[in-house]
Design an enzyme around this catalytic site. Structure first.
Site, PDB file in Angstrom:
ATOM      1  N   LYS A   1      13.306   2.678   6.332  1.00  0.00           N
ATOM      2  CA  LYS A   1      13.417   1.540   7.268  1.00  0.00           C
ATOM      3  C   LYS A   1      13.714   0.250   6.514  1.00  0.00           C
ATOM      4  O   LYS A   1      14.539  -0.566   6.954  1.00  0.00           O
ATOM      5  CB  LYS A   1      12.111   1.476   8.055  1.00  0.00           C
ATOM      6  CG  LYS A   1      11.449   0.134   8.197  1.00  0.00           C
ATOM      7  CD  LYS A   1      10.259   0.170   9.112  1.00  0.00           C
ATOM      8  CE  LYS A   1       8.990   0.128   8.308  1.00  0.00           C
ATOM      9  NZ  LYS A   1       8.756  -1.145   7.612  1.00  0.00           N
TER      10      LYS A   1
ATOM     11  N   ALA B   1      12.589  13.553  -9.796  1.00  0.00           N
ATOM     12  CA  ALA B   1      13.630  14.095  -8.902  1.00  0.00           C
ATOM     13  C   ALA B   1      12.958  14.776  -7.716  1.00  0.00           C
ATOM     14  O   ALA B   1      11.821  15.267  -7.824  1.00  0.00           O
ATOM     15  CB  ALA B   1      14.490  15.088  -9.665  1.00  0.00           C
ATOM     16  N   GLY B   2      13.628  14.766  -6.577  1.00  0.00           N
ATOM     17  CA  GLY B   2      13.027  15.370  -5.377  1.00  0.00           C
ATOM     18  C   GLY B   2      14.074  15.622  -4.310  1.00  0.00           C
ATOM     19  O   GLY B   2      15.279  15.504  -4.552  1.00  0.00           O
TER      20      GLY B   2
ATOM     21  N   CYS C   1       8.479   3.704   5.371  1.00  0.00           N
ATOM     22  CA  CYS C   1       8.856   2.406   4.807  1.00  0.00           C
ATOM     23  C   CYS C   1      10.199   2.381   4.099  1.00  0.00           C
ATOM     24  O   CYS C   1      11.079   1.610   4.493  1.00  0.00           O
ATOM     25  CB  CYS C   1       7.736   1.913   3.901  1.00  0.00           C
ATOM     26  SG  CYS C   1       6.285   1.437   4.860  1.00  0.00           S
TER      27      CYS C   1
ATOM     28  N   LYS D   1       9.367  -8.443  -0.594  1.00  0.00           N
ATOM     29  CA  LYS D   1       8.820  -7.177  -0.090  1.00  0.00           C
ATOM     30  C   LYS D   1       9.937  -6.150   0.062  1.00  0.00           C
ATOM     31  O   LYS D   1       9.854  -5.023  -0.433  1.00  0.00           O
ATOM     32  CB  LYS D   1       8.102  -7.409   1.240  1.00  0.00           C
ATOM     33  CG  LYS D   1       7.759  -6.159   2.027  1.00  0.00           C
ATOM     34  CD  LYS D   1       6.805  -5.229   1.295  1.00  0.00           C
ATOM     35  CE  LYS D   1       6.627  -3.928   2.055  1.00  0.00           C
ATOM     36  NZ  LYS D   1       5.825  -2.936   1.325  1.00  0.00           N
TER      37      LYS D   1
ATOM     38  N   LEU E   1       0.849  -1.204   0.000  1.00  0.00           N
ATOM     39  CA  LEU E   1       0.000   0.000   0.000  1.00  0.00           C
ATOM     40  C   LEU E   1       0.876   1.243   0.000  1.00  0.00           C
ATOM     41  O   LEU E   1       1.872   1.311   0.708  1.00  0.00           O
ATOM     42  CB  LEU E   1      -0.892   0.012   1.245  1.00  0.00           C
ATOM     43  CG  LEU E   1      -1.734  -1.241   1.537  1.00  0.00           C
ATOM     44  CD1 LEU E   1      -2.504  -1.053   2.849  1.00  0.00           C
ATOM     45  CD2 LEU E   1      -2.686  -1.542   0.396  1.00  0.00           C
TER      46      LEU E   1
ATOM     47  N   GLU F   1       0.924   5.239   0.934  1.00  0.00           N
ATOM     48  CA  GLU F   1       0.142   6.230   1.684  1.00  0.00           C
ATOM     49  C   GLU F   1      -0.478   7.217   0.697  1.00  0.00           C
ATOM     50  O   GLU F   1       0.118   7.553  -0.323  1.00  0.00           O
ATOM     51  CB  GLU F   1       1.019   6.964   2.692  1.00  0.00           C
ATOM     52  CG  GLU F   1       1.360   6.103   3.889  1.00  0.00           C
ATOM     53  CD  GLU F   1       2.002   6.890   5.016  1.00  0.00           C
ATOM     54  OE1 GLU F   1       1.658   8.070   5.199  1.00  0.00           O
ATOM     55  OE2 GLU F   1       2.881   6.321   5.689  1.00  0.00           O
TER      56      GLU F   1
ATOM     57  N   GLY G   1      11.494   9.468   1.600  1.00  0.00           N
ATOM     58  CA  GLY G   1      11.267   9.346   3.050  1.00  0.00           C
ATOM     59  C   GLY G   1      10.044   8.494   3.324  1.00  0.00           C
ATOM     60  O   GLY G   1       9.717   7.618   2.532  1.00  0.00           O
TER      61      GLY G   1
HETATM   62  C1  UDX Z   1       3.358  -1.128   9.917  1.00  0.00           C
HETATM   63  C2  UDX Z   1       4.831  -1.526   9.922  1.00  0.00           C
HETATM   64  O1  UDX Z   1       5.582  -0.458  10.530  1.00  0.00           O
HETATM   65  C3  UDX Z   1       5.370  -1.712   8.551  1.00  0.00           C
HETATM   66  O2  UDX Z   1       6.635  -2.375   8.642  1.00  0.00           O
HETATM   67  C4  UDX Z   1       4.507  -2.596   7.729  1.00  0.00           C
HETATM   68  O3  UDX Z   1       4.937  -2.481   6.389  1.00  0.00           O
HETATM   69  C5  UDX Z   1       3.043  -2.244   7.850  1.00  0.00           C
HETATM   70  O4  UDX Z   1       2.626  -2.076   9.220  1.00  0.00           O
HETATM   71  P1  UDX Z   1       2.239   1.218   9.843  1.00  0.00           P
HETATM   72  O5  UDX Z   1       0.859   0.716   9.754  1.00  0.00           O
HETATM   73  O6  UDX Z   1       2.616   2.499   9.196  1.00  0.00           O
HETATM   74  O7  UDX Z   1       3.271   0.140   9.295  1.00  0.00           O
HETATM   75  O8  UDX Z   1       2.578   1.334  11.399  1.00  0.00           O
HETATM   76  P2  UDX Z   1       1.924   2.391  12.376  1.00  0.00           P
HETATM   77  O9  UDX Z   1       1.180   3.431  11.627  1.00  0.00           O
HETATM   78  O10 UDX Z   1       3.023   2.766  13.313  1.00  0.00           O
HETATM   79  O11 UDX Z   1       0.813   1.525  13.163  1.00  0.00           O
HETATM   80  C6  UDX Z   1       1.195   0.455  13.952  1.00  0.00           C
HETATM   81  C7  UDX Z   1       0.024   0.206  14.920  1.00  0.00           C
HETATM   82  O12 UDX Z   1       0.319  -0.963  15.684  1.00  0.00           O
HETATM   83  C8  UDX Z   1      -0.172   1.352  15.923  1.00  0.00           C
HETATM   84  O13 UDX Z   1      -1.539   1.721  15.946  1.00  0.00           O
HETATM   85  C9  UDX Z   1       0.257   0.755  17.253  1.00  0.00           C
HETATM   86  O14 UDX Z   1      -0.499   1.249  18.367  1.00  0.00           O
HETATM   87  C10 UDX Z   1      -0.050  -0.720  17.038  1.00  0.00           C
HETATM   88  N1  UDX Z   1       0.717  -1.619  17.888  1.00  0.00           N
HETATM   89  C11 UDX Z   1       2.070  -1.444  17.994  1.00  0.00           C
HETATM   90  C12 UDX Z   1       0.043  -2.639  18.560  1.00  0.00           C
HETATM   91  O15 UDX Z   1      -1.166  -2.755  18.456  1.00  0.00           O
HETATM   92  N2  UDX Z   1       0.762  -3.495  19.335  1.00  0.00           N
HETATM   93  C13 UDX Z   1       2.121  -3.353  19.511  1.00  0.00           C
HETATM   94  O16 UDX Z   1       2.715  -4.138  20.254  1.00  0.00           O
HETATM   95  C14 UDX Z   1       2.793  -2.292  18.833  1.00  0.00           C
HETATM   96  C1  UDX Z   2       6.134   2.931  -0.219  1.00  0.00           C
HETATM   97  C2  UDX Z   2       5.906   1.962  -1.371  1.00  0.00           C
HETATM   98  O1  UDX Z   2       5.584   2.700  -2.546  1.00  0.00           O
HETATM   99  C3  UDX Z   2       4.747   1.019  -1.031  1.00  0.00           C
HETATM  100  O2  UDX Z   2       4.575   0.080  -2.068  1.00  0.00           O
HETATM  101  C4  UDX Z   2       5.074   0.298   0.281  1.00  0.00           C
HETATM  102  O3  UDX Z   2       4.022  -0.552   0.647  1.00  0.00           O
HETATM  103  C5  UDX Z   2       5.321   1.298   1.386  1.00  0.00           C
HETATM  104  O4  UDX Z   2       6.364   2.213   1.011  1.00  0.00           O
HETATM  105  P1  UDX Z   2       5.018   5.131   0.676  1.00  0.00           P
HETATM  106  O5  UDX Z   2       6.018   5.027   1.786  1.00  0.00           O
HETATM  107  O6  UDX Z   2       3.622   5.491   0.970  1.00  0.00           O
HETATM  108  O7  UDX Z   2       4.976   3.714  -0.125  1.00  0.00           O
HETATM  109  O8  UDX Z   2       5.581   6.258  -0.289  1.00  0.00           O
HETATM  110  P2  UDX Z   2       5.955   6.337  -1.844  1.00  0.00           P
HETATM  111  O9  UDX Z   2       4.804   6.823  -2.595  1.00  0.00           O
HETATM  112  O10 UDX Z   2       6.634   5.096  -2.252  1.00  0.00           O
HETATM  113  O11 UDX Z   2       7.078   7.514  -1.791  1.00  0.00           O
HETATM  114  C6  UDX Z   2       8.213   7.264  -0.978  1.00  0.00           C
HETATM  115  C7  UDX Z   2       9.105   8.491  -1.033  1.00  0.00           C
HETATM  116  O12 UDX Z   2       9.702   8.596  -2.329  1.00  0.00           O
HETATM  117  C8  UDX Z   2       8.375   9.811  -0.780  1.00  0.00           C
HETATM  118  O13 UDX Z   2       9.205  10.644   0.018  1.00  0.00           O
HETATM  119  C9  UDX Z   2       8.214  10.392  -2.180  1.00  0.00           C
HETATM  120  O14 UDX Z   2       8.147  11.808  -2.190  1.00  0.00           O
HETATM  121  C10 UDX Z   2       9.494   9.901  -2.843  1.00  0.00           C
HETATM  122  N1  UDX Z   2       9.406   9.811  -4.296  1.00  0.00           N
HETATM  123  C11 UDX Z   2       8.517   8.951  -4.857  1.00  0.00           C
HETATM  124  C12 UDX Z   2      10.270  10.572  -5.070  1.00  0.00           C
HETATM  125  O15 UDX Z   2      11.069  11.362  -4.555  1.00  0.00           O
HETATM  126  N2  UDX Z   2      10.222  10.447  -6.426  1.00  0.00           N
HETATM  127  C13 UDX Z   2       9.347   9.597  -7.028  1.00  0.00           C
HETATM  128  O16 UDX Z   2       9.330   9.532  -8.263  1.00  0.00           O
HETATM  129  C14 UDX Z   2       8.459   8.828  -6.224  1.00  0.00           C
END
Ligand code: UDX
Ligand code: UDX
Length: 431
Positions: free
Chosen positions: A258, A247-248, A255, A199, A150, A152, A252
């Site tokens: 990390k 380009a950017g 995901c 992944k 997914l 964001e 960040g």
């Molecule tokens: C998470 C993982 O960080 C990422 O590696 C994976 O790809 C998708 O799931 P994300 O959903 O962005 O990504 O995490 P975050 O938005 O931080 O939500 C994690 C949720 O888990 C939080 O609501 C937190 O409260 C909950 N959590 C965390 C639990 O319910 N139990 C725990 O022990 C720790």
């Molecule tokens: C990413 C992966 O796309 C998604 O498949 C995975 O499940 C989670 O991590 P996301 O972190 O939501 O999704 O952001 P993404 O849309 O991938 O962008 C990541 C970063 O790259 C952002 O900072 C974005 O601004 C930057 N980016 C993206 C660029 O600088 N140039 C690009 O052409 C595309």
């Protein structure tokens, strides 16, 4: 199969999106999270993340009682499948922190009935699925890898229309049961190890592609070429693809940083160097200095006395998420050099004010006021609203300012017409 009893652990960007979409597909879904406040707000129908369409799906799931939120693991006792979607943040050595995953597994071992299936959706290092399967096998619980892809600000759409559905499992029955929960899509079945590596490999490749573009941008600016034209040509080749060639300020989010770090850590564990990923991270880490150097050499005043306005703080447009945002990294680099930072972002209201204060960034909820007296304006997030700003009015607020457009969002001629000095990213006369 519609109407399975499904559990989701973790109501974050991935877990909450998955829960509302599974409920939309008719599955009775129970979402467990340790964060009581988050569970309470979700149960009251308040969307805790900023995703298009999510509020509507949350409301529908609650109204039709196909979706419930709780902090109690025993609510999962009757589940057929439970997705683990808890956070797996980076440890100092780059490895994934699996404490939340292991805590969730420990709880599931005590509540799930024999025959239930656990699907690991959190991004976890290779070998984790098999390790969890070994731990739960004695309880008759099956474990598969089911990583998510997914993005964001597109998460609901990506769940509803997946490029691929990836399931890592040695056994067909649990894999088929998990696959049946998803919308129709290209199902990729493989070993748990392959799914886990796939992944990380996918996200790391996206990072490599972006960093390669950012390196090309440096060459283009010096060679009198335009990286947007160069990448337009590259992207016309279906073997390359047009996406992720913008380009950017660097990549960040929660995901890519990390996951690239975790992949390198896994490589070290197996004695394998991944130089492509290492160099992509090195290029990314250099972006903030490159942008700050550009501001430093183009404004007429010493940077230690400069006022700089950041347009955009989120890690990309369409979200209020600032986790590992390159915009904040650039602001920090400028602040380190003594610049006074103000910033405007369309989602400023959703950004932690305490965090901004700690970063010495003055958030101003009006782009024109934010630009007042600026020596430089740096466009850091590709919000389309920035293109629609009245740049003549900006120029009145910041006469003669330099505009460093790290996202190549703006029209150079428009800015030149109002007396601003425009620098694009990887474009003629830019940086
Ligand atoms: C998470 C993982 O960080 C990422 O590696 C994976 O790809 C998708 O799931 P994300 O959903 O962005 O990504 O995490 P975050 O938005 O931080 O939500 C994690 C949720 O888990 C939080 O609501 C937190 O409260 C909950 N959590 C965390 C639990 O319910 N139990 C725990 O022990 C720790
Ligand atoms: C990413 C992966 O796309 C998604 O498949 C995975 O499940 C989670 O991590 P996301 O972190 O939501 O999704 O952001 P993404 O849309 O991938 O962008 C990541 C970063 O790259 C952002 O900072 C974005 O601004 C930057 N980016 C993206 C660029 O600088 N140039 C690009 O052409 C595309």
């Amino acid at each position: 199969m519609s109407g399975s009893r499904v559990g989701v652990i973790g109501a974050g960007y991935v877990g909450l999106t998955s829960a509302v979409c599974l409920a939309e597909r008719g599955h009775d879904t129970v979402c467990v999270d340790v964060d009581e406040a988050r569970v309470r707000r979700l149960s009251d129908g308040v969307a805790t993340i900023d995703e298009p369409d999510l509020p509507e799906l949350l409301e529908r799931g609650l109204r039709t009682e196909t979706l419930h939120f709780t902090t109690r693991y025993d609510a999962l006792a009757d589940r057929d499948v439970v997705f683990i979607c808890v956070s797996t943040p980076s440890m100092p050595d780059g490895s994934a922190d699996l404490r939340a995953v292991d805590a969730a597994v420990g709880e599931l071992a005590t509540v799930l009935r024999a025959g239930a299936v656990v699907a690991l959706k959190s991004t976890v290092p290779v070998g984790t699925t098999r390790r969890v399967a070994d731990r739960l096998r004695g309880n008759g619980i099956h474990v598969v890898s089911s990583p998510e892809f997914l993005r964001e600000s597109h998460a609901i759409g990506d769940f509803r229309h997946p490029d691929r559905i990836l399931i890592g499992s040695d056994d067909d029955r649990p894999a088929d049961l998990v696959a049946s929960l998803y919308p129709p899509g290209r199902l990729l079945r493989m070993s748990p190890e392959s799914a886990e590596v796939a992944k990380y490999a996918s996200n790391a490749f996206l990072a490599v592609k972006i960093s390669y573009t950012n390196s090309l941008a440096r060459l283009c600016a010096r060679a009198g070429a335009d990286v947007t034209d160069v990448t337009r040509c590259m992207g016309a080749d279906i073997r390359i693809g047009a996406h992720f060639l913008q380009a950017g300020p660097g990549w960040g989010g929660s995901c890519l940083p990390k996951d690239t770090a975790a992949l390198l850590h896994t490589g070290r564990e197996y004695g394998v160097v991944l130089p492509e990923v290492e160099s992509a991270r090195a290029t990314n880490a250099a972006q903030a200095v490159c942008i700050a150097d550009t501001v430093d050499r183009t404004i007429g005043t010493p940077i230690s006395e400069a006022r700089v306005t950041a347009l955009g703080l989120t890690f990309k447009a369409g979200t209020s998420d600032v986790r590992d945002s390159p915009a904040l990294t650039v602001c920090a680099e400028l602040a380190t050099r003594g610049a006074a930072l103000s910033a405007y972002d369309p989602r400023l209201a959703g950004i932690d004010g305490e965090m901004l204060r700690a970063a010495a960034i003055v958030g101003v909820d009006d782009p024109y006021l934010a630009a007042k007296g600026a020596d430089a304006i740096v466009v850091l997030t590709e919000w389309p609203q920035f293109r629609e700003l009245d740049w003549a009015r900006i120029a009145d607020q910041a006469p003669g300012a330099v505009v460093v457009d790290t996202r190549n969002l703006l029209d150079a001629a428009t800015l030149a017409d109002v007396g601003l000095t425009y620098l694009g990213n990887g474009t003629r006369g830019g940086f």
